[in-house]
Design a protein around this motif. Structure first.
Motif, PDB file in Angstrom:
ATOM      1  N   VAL A 166      32.037 -16.462  -0.384  1.00  0.00           N
ATOM      2  CA  VAL A 166      32.017 -15.648   0.832  1.00  0.00           C
ATOM      3  C   VAL A 166      31.037 -16.215   1.851  1.00  0.00           C
ATOM      4  CG1 VAL A 166      31.420 -13.379   1.767  1.00  0.00           C
ATOM      5  CG2 VAL A 166      32.742 -13.542  -0.336  1.00  0.00           C
ATOM      6  N   GLU A 167      29.867 -16.680   1.346  1.00  0.00           N
ATOM      7  CA  GLU A 167      28.864 -17.245   2.241  1.00  0.00           C
ATOM      8  C   GLU A 167      29.361 -18.531   2.888  1.00  0.00           C
ATOM      9  OE1 GLU A 167      24.184 -18.720   2.098  1.00  0.00           O
ATOM     10  OE2 GLU A 167      25.137 -17.812   0.349  1.00  0.00           O
ATOM     11  N   GLU A 168      30.051 -19.381   2.109  1.00  0.00           N
ATOM     12  CA  GLU A 168      30.597 -20.623   2.650  1.00  0.00           C
ATOM     13  C   GLU A 168      31.651 -20.330   3.721  1.00  0.00           C
ATOM     14  OE1 GLU A 168      32.051 -22.859  -0.614  1.00  0.00           O
ATOM     15  OE2 GLU A 168      30.069 -23.362  -1.396  1.00  0.00           O
ATOM     16  N   LYS A 169      32.508 -19.350   3.450  1.00  0.00           N
ATOM     17  CA  LYS A 169      33.524 -18.992   4.430  1.00  0.00           C
ATOM     18  C   LYS A 169      32.887 -18.440   5.697  1.00  0.00           C
ATOM     19  CE  LYS A 169      37.346 -18.035   1.242  1.00  0.00           C
ATOM     20  NZ  LYS A 169      38.301 -16.995   0.751  1.00  0.00           N
ATOM     21  N   SER A 170      31.813 -17.651   5.536  1.00  0.00           N
ATOM     22  CA  SER A 170      31.122 -17.093   6.693  1.00  0.00           C
ATOM     23  C   SER A 170      30.488 -18.193   7.532  1.00  0.00           C
ATOM     24  CB  SER A 170      30.052 -16.098   6.230  1.00  0.00           C
ATOM     25  OG  SER A 170      29.318 -15.604   7.319  1.00  0.00           O
ATOM     26  N   GLU A 171      29.895 -19.199   6.872  1.00  0.00           N
ATOM     27  CA  GLU A 171      29.280 -20.309   7.587  1.00  0.00           C
ATOM     28  C   GLU A 171      30.335 -21.136   8.318  1.00  0.00           C
ATOM     29  OE1 GLU A 171      26.042 -22.456   8.948  1.00  0.00           O
ATOM     30  OE2 GLU A 171      26.104 -20.604   7.770  1.00  0.00           O
ATOM     31  N   ALA A 172      31.471 -21.354   7.667  1.00  0.00           N
ATOM     32  CA  ALA A 172      32.551 -22.110   8.311  1.00  0.00           C
ATOM     33  C   ALA A 172      33.095 -21.360   9.522  1.00  0.00           C
ATOM     34  CB  ALA A 172      33.668 -22.367   7.301  1.00  0.00           C
ATOM     35  N   ALA A 173      33.214 -20.035   9.388  1.00  0.00           N
ATOM     36  CA  ALA A 173      33.698 -19.225  10.510  1.00  0.00           C
ATOM     37  C   ALA A 173      32.724 -19.271  11.676  1.00  0.00           C
ATOM     38  CB  ALA A 173      33.917 -17.780  10.058  1.00  0.00           C
ATOM     39  N   PRO A 193      27.396 -18.267 -16.686  1.00  0.00           N
ATOM     40  CA  PRO A 193      27.930 -18.155 -15.322  1.00  0.00           C
ATOM     41  C   PRO A 193      28.256 -16.717 -14.970  1.00  0.00           C
ATOM     42  CG  PRO A 193      29.000 -19.932 -16.538  1.00  0.00           C
ATOM     43  CD  PRO A 193      28.180 -19.163 -17.524  1.00  0.00           C
ATOM     44  N   GLN A 194      27.891 -16.317 -13.807  1.00  0.00           N
ATOM     45  CA  GLN A 194      28.149 -14.970 -13.325  1.00  0.00           C
ATOM     46  C   GLN A 194      29.237 -15.019 -12.258  1.00  0.00           C
ATOM     47  OE1 GLN A 194      26.701 -12.313 -14.660  1.00  0.00           O
ATOM     48  NE2 GLN A 194      25.572 -13.653 -16.054  1.00  0.00           N
ATOM     49  N   PRO A 195      30.375 -14.443 -12.497  1.00  0.00           N
ATOM     50  CA  PRO A 195      31.481 -14.472 -11.540  1.00  0.00           C
ATOM     51  C   PRO A 195      31.105 -13.873 -10.187  1.00  0.00           C
ATOM     52  CG  PRO A 195      32.211 -13.671 -13.686  1.00  0.00           C
ATOM     53  CD  PRO A 195      30.733 -13.749 -13.736  1.00  0.00           C
ATOM     54  N   ILE A 196      30.220 -12.864 -10.188  1.00  0.00           N
ATOM     55  CA  ILE A 196      29.844 -12.217  -8.931  1.00  0.00           C
ATOM     56  C   ILE A 196      29.090 -13.193  -8.038  1.00  0.00           C
ATOM     57  CG2 ILE A 196      28.462 -10.374  -7.904  1.00  0.00           C
ATOM     58  CD1 ILE A 196      29.056  -8.681 -10.306  1.00  0.00           C
ATOM     59  N   ASP A 197      28.178 -14.001  -8.637  1.00  0.00           N
ATOM     60  CA  ASP A 197      27.434 -14.984  -7.867  1.00  0.00           C
ATOM     61  C   ASP A 197      28.363 -16.025  -7.262  1.00  0.00           C
ATOM     62  OD1 ASP A 197      25.166 -13.648  -8.541  1.00  0.00           O
ATOM     63  OD2 ASP A 197      24.593 -15.014 -10.161  1.00  0.00           O
ATOM     64  N   ASP A 198      29.342 -16.474  -8.039  1.00  0.00           N
ATOM     65  CA  ASP A 198      30.305 -17.451  -7.528  1.00  0.00           C
ATOM     66  C   ASP A 198      31.071 -16.885  -6.347  1.00  0.00           C
ATOM     67  OD1 ASP A 198      29.462 -19.124  -9.492  1.00  0.00           O
ATOM     68  OD2 ASP A 198      31.128 -18.709 -10.865  1.00  0.00           O
ATOM     69  N   ALA A 199      31.470 -15.634  -6.461  1.00  0.00           N
ATOM     70  CA  ALA A 199      32.209 -15.007  -5.362  1.00  0.00           C
ATOM     71  C   ALA A 199      31.342 -14.888  -4.118  1.00  0.00           C
ATOM     72  CB  ALA A 199      32.709 -13.622  -5.797  1.00  0.00           C
ATOM     73  N   ALA A 200      30.049 -14.585  -4.313  1.00  0.00           N
ATOM     74  CA  ALA A 200      29.141 -14.472  -3.172  1.00  0.00           C
ATOM     75  C   ALA A 200      28.972 -15.813  -2.471  1.00  0.00           C
ATOM     76  CB  ALA A 200      27.785 -13.943  -3.644  1.00  0.00           C
ATOM     77  N   GLU A 201      28.905 -16.896  -3.262  1.00  0.00           N
ATOM     78  CA  GLU A 201      28.779 -18.222  -2.659  1.00  0.00           C
ATOM     79  C   GLU A 201      30.011 -18.579  -1.843  1.00  0.00           C
ATOM     80  OE1 GLU A 201      27.953 -21.030  -5.676  1.00  0.00           O
ATOM     81  OE2 GLU A 201      25.970 -20.219  -6.154  1.00  0.00           O
TER      82      GLU A 201
END
Length: 385
Positions: free
Chosen positions: A82-89, A72-80
């Motif tokens: 951020v992307e989910e929050k952006s889509e919700a916004a 698992p890559q922590p950076i990828d999880d963080a990007a996901e």
């Protein structure tokens, strides 16, 4: 043995068979080998974990390879996240646009009908709506609230046929509302998709799936049923709504063809459209109605309603521009299909609210016709998906 990327390796003694594991000390990142094949001191940058293995008793060979990328890559999880929050916004933003659009449209229709009931001069009312919006945008550009659009002669030439169609559609809809109930005007205007398909098919040669043609049946049937059962039917009001439908279809066609590649935001595009429409409409409004009729009607409205009549005029003019501006801003954020569905829901909110506020008498058959027409409009938007 796995060493972290931040660890460093240093060999202080030559490597021999008797001492296969030389002493390890923490020193700057480097490896020293007593070999003629390598320089006396070679610097090896380590950016990922090193895996060291012994392959022979006579020779210790150091090999480096990357760590397992399946971890698992922590950076990828963080990007996901951020992307989910952006889509919700984004969804929240679109929802706010739609709610604001519908609310402003309802308020405009209420004040517009109040003004027309007391002051039956739709040509002047239409002119004031465009004038208020033009003034608001000129002030916004002047003070820097909105960035001034970069336009040229070609832009205004392309915009002219759009403005002509917009002017006709705007005046025709206002004339319709001055003669019939707001709900009836919007029921007839829900038949706009039928005009769009017919014009595109017979004038532009476009073809559509069978499902699109079938969706026109409930639209046309529902509008016809509502018109036949309308208690306060008026031919001028009916024809005004029909002409408005046809004009707005041509407006959309001209807009799509002429504005490709133009880098003007939805807000500024509608502002320019309002200004050009105002220039087109003003001389016709003066010719059809004229200042004398306007002054006489104004004094009568003041005597019947009072000073609040002026507030009604200001409100309907301002809210007309605001609801159209928000609708164009919404179109920047969503697909035309989503916009079409939103426009259908907008008509429902206007019809229901106007019936409640103005206590418009509605027969069950008339309500059924309205429901069928609106359902057909929704099916049309889905058939074009």
């Amino acid at each position: 043995m796995i060493l972290s990327a931040k660890q460093t390796i240093g060999f202080s003694n030559p490597i021999s068979r008797r001492d296969p594991f030389p002493s390890l000390v923490r020193s700057p990142i480097s490896l020293s080998f007593p070999s003629t094949d390598l320089p006396k001191r070679t610097v090896l940058a380590v950016t990922k974990p090193l895996h060291l293995s012994l392959r022979s008793k006579s020779l210790v060979r150091c090999e480096a390879y990357e760590a397992d990328k399946s971890e698992p890559q922590p950076i990828d999880d963080a990007a996901e996240v951020v992307e989910e929050k952006s889509e919700a916004a984004k969804k929240l933003k679109i929802g706010i646009y739609f709610a604001t659009w519908w609310a402003l449209n309802v308020v405009f229709n209420i004040y517009n009908k109040k003004v027309l009931n007391a002051y039956p001069y739709p040509w002047l009312t239409s002119t004031l709506s465009l004038a208020a919006g033009s003034l608001m945008m000129l002030i916004s550009w002047a003070v820097g609230i909105v960035e001034t659009p970069k336009t040229d002669f070609d832009f205004w030439k392309t915009l002219f046929p759009v403005a002509v169609a917009h002017t006709i559609g705007h005046v025709a809809a206002t004339v319709s509302m001055s003669k019939v109930a707001v709900s009836f005007t919007h029921i007839i205007k829900s038949g706009e998709p039928a005009f769009s398909v017919l014009v595109s098919r017979f004038l532009l040669g476009e073809t559509f799936p069978t499902s699109v043609y079938l969706s026109l049946i409930p639209i046309i049937g529902g509008c016809a049923l509502s018109a036949l059962t309308e208690l306060n039917f008026n031919m001028i009001g009916f024809m005004g709504a029909m002409i408005s439908n046809l004009a707005f279809v041509f407006r959309n066609i001209f807009s799509k063809k002429g504005m490709k590649g133009k880098s003007v935001s939805g807000m500024n595009y509608y502002a320019c459209l309002s200004m050009l429409s105002l220039l087109i409409l003003t001389p016709f409004a003066i010719a059809v109605e004229g200042p004398q009729m306007w002054v006489e009607g104004y004094h009568k409205a003041l005597s019947d309603i009072g000073p609040q009549f002026v507030g009604w005029v200001v409100a309907q003019s301002v809210f007309y521009h605001l609801y159209n501006q928000v609708s164009y801003m919404s179109l920047d954020q969503i697909s035309p299909l989503t916009f079409s569905v939103g426009n259908t829901m907008k008509r429902i909110s206007v019809i229901v609210s106007s019936i409640i506020i103005f206590r418009t008498p509605v027969q069950p058959v008339n309500a059924l016709g309205a429901a069928i027409a609106i359902l057909g409009t929704f099916l049309y938007s889905q058939a074009k998906l």
